[in-house]
Design an enzyme around this catalytic site. Structure first.
Site, PDB file in Angstrom:
ATOM      1  N   TYR A 108      -4.399   1.069 107.619  1.00  0.00           N
ATOM      2  CA  TYR A 108      -3.214   1.802 107.188  1.00  0.00           C
ATOM      3  C   TYR A 108      -2.655   2.530 108.415  1.00  0.00           C
ATOM      4  O   TYR A 108      -3.115   3.603 108.784  1.00  0.00           O
ATOM      5  CB  TYR A 108      -3.578   2.781 106.070  1.00  0.00           C
ATOM      6  N   ASP A 150      -1.019  -2.042 105.593  1.00  0.00           N
ATOM      7  CA  ASP A 150       0.303  -1.467 105.783  1.00  0.00           C
ATOM      8  C   ASP A 150       0.430  -1.103 107.257  1.00  0.00           C
ATOM      9  O   ASP A 150      -0.148  -0.124 107.709  1.00  0.00           O
ATOM     10  CB  ASP A 150       0.453  -0.225 104.884  1.00  0.00           C
ATOM     11  N   HIS A 254       5.367  -0.091  97.717  1.00  0.00           N
ATOM     12  CA  HIS A 254       4.943  -1.337  98.352  1.00  0.00           C
ATOM     13  C   HIS A 254       4.504  -2.334  97.282  1.00  0.00           C
ATOM     14  O   HIS A 254       4.123  -1.942  96.177  1.00  0.00           O
ATOM     15  CB  HIS A 254       3.746  -1.095  99.273  1.00  0.00           C
TER      16      HIS A 254
END
Length: 263
Positions: A108, A150, A254
């Site tokens: 992330y 991500d 997302h």
């Protein structure tokens, strides 16, 4: 040939969206689910929720209130590792080995704040430095690896709804794109999203909450990614963006990505 279906999803609080997660697991039926932004310390992560749905193997790197990543699996996970690429203790990575065949790294990357200038916005500098540390790691990487998560960067012009209007917006600035490219070059990573959905075909994974109907103006960005080592490329047989999930009740901003890897 046996294969594993692997999903990656910035869930934006795993405890806030149990119905969303349950529906996705039922419909997509991944063997492994990599979550980012879980917003749950390891002690309060909903283990029982996943165990009851057939996912008993769980590797966590959680944090109270913010950040957090978790890899949840039907199959055993080995050698879970945590890299502090943020260099400040933030929980943004968990890595495991799957089936003794390849490593699965769940990351992330920091968003980087609102101003694309590290001198006035320390968060932006932290984001670039995070990627710099990932690049050093990538240069030494020897095992076949699937990297998902991500990345908070949309690298290609066609990865955003308007290249011109977003050039100075964090996530699509030239310095972020260049920094991500250096990381990509560090291991000759294969961008699976653009292998299976070639540019300039539309491919978005994130839409802001600011728009009541994300489909109306479709101002999306491709911030979520699945990359693999060159040695693993031929084993990856598919890649999908589960865009309809963005329209489900109380969604994350997302959507999940899913790929299939042959063993």
């Amino acid at each position: 040939m046996p294969s594993l279906k692997i999903a990656s999803w910035n869930i934006n609080s795993v405890r806030a969206r149990p119905d969303l997660v349950s529906r996705f697991l039922e419909e997509a039926d991944p063997d492994i689910l990599c979550l980012q932004e879980t917003k749950a310390h390891n002690d309060v992560f909903p283990r029982k929720f996943f165990e009851e749905r057939g996912y008993p193997h769980i590797a966590l790197n959680g944090q109270k209130m913010h950040h957090g990543v978790g890899t949840i699996s039907k199959v055993p996970l080995e050698e879970d590792l945590r890299h502090d690429w943020q260099d400040n203790g933030e929980a943004r990575h968990i890595g495991v080995r799957v089936a003794g065949k390849f490593r699965l790294e769940n990351v992330y990357v920091p968003a980087g704040g609102d101003v694309p200038d590290r001198d006035v916005n320390p968060k932006f500098g932290q984001k670039l430095d995070f990627l710099g540390r990932m690049t050093e790691w990538g240069q030494k990487l020897a095992e076949p690896t699937l990297l998902v998560g991500d990345f908070n960067i949309a690298p290609l012009e066609c990865d955003v709804w308007s290249h011109k209007q977003l050039l100075n917006v964090v996530s699509h600035t030239p310095i972020e794109v260049e920094t991500l490219q250096r990381f990509k070059d560090s291991h000759d990573w294969v961008d699976l999203g653009r292998k299976f959905i070639p540019a300039p075909e539309r491919c978005f994974t994130w839409w802001s909450y600011r728009s009541p109907d994300y489909t109306k103006n479709d101002r999306g960005r491709r911030l979520d990614h699945m990359w693999c080592s060159p040695t693993l490329e031929d084993k990856v047989t598919g890649h999908e963006v589960h865009e309809p999930v963005r329209g489900w009740e109380k969604p994350s901003d997302h959507v999940p990505l899913v790929c299939e890897v042959q063993l």
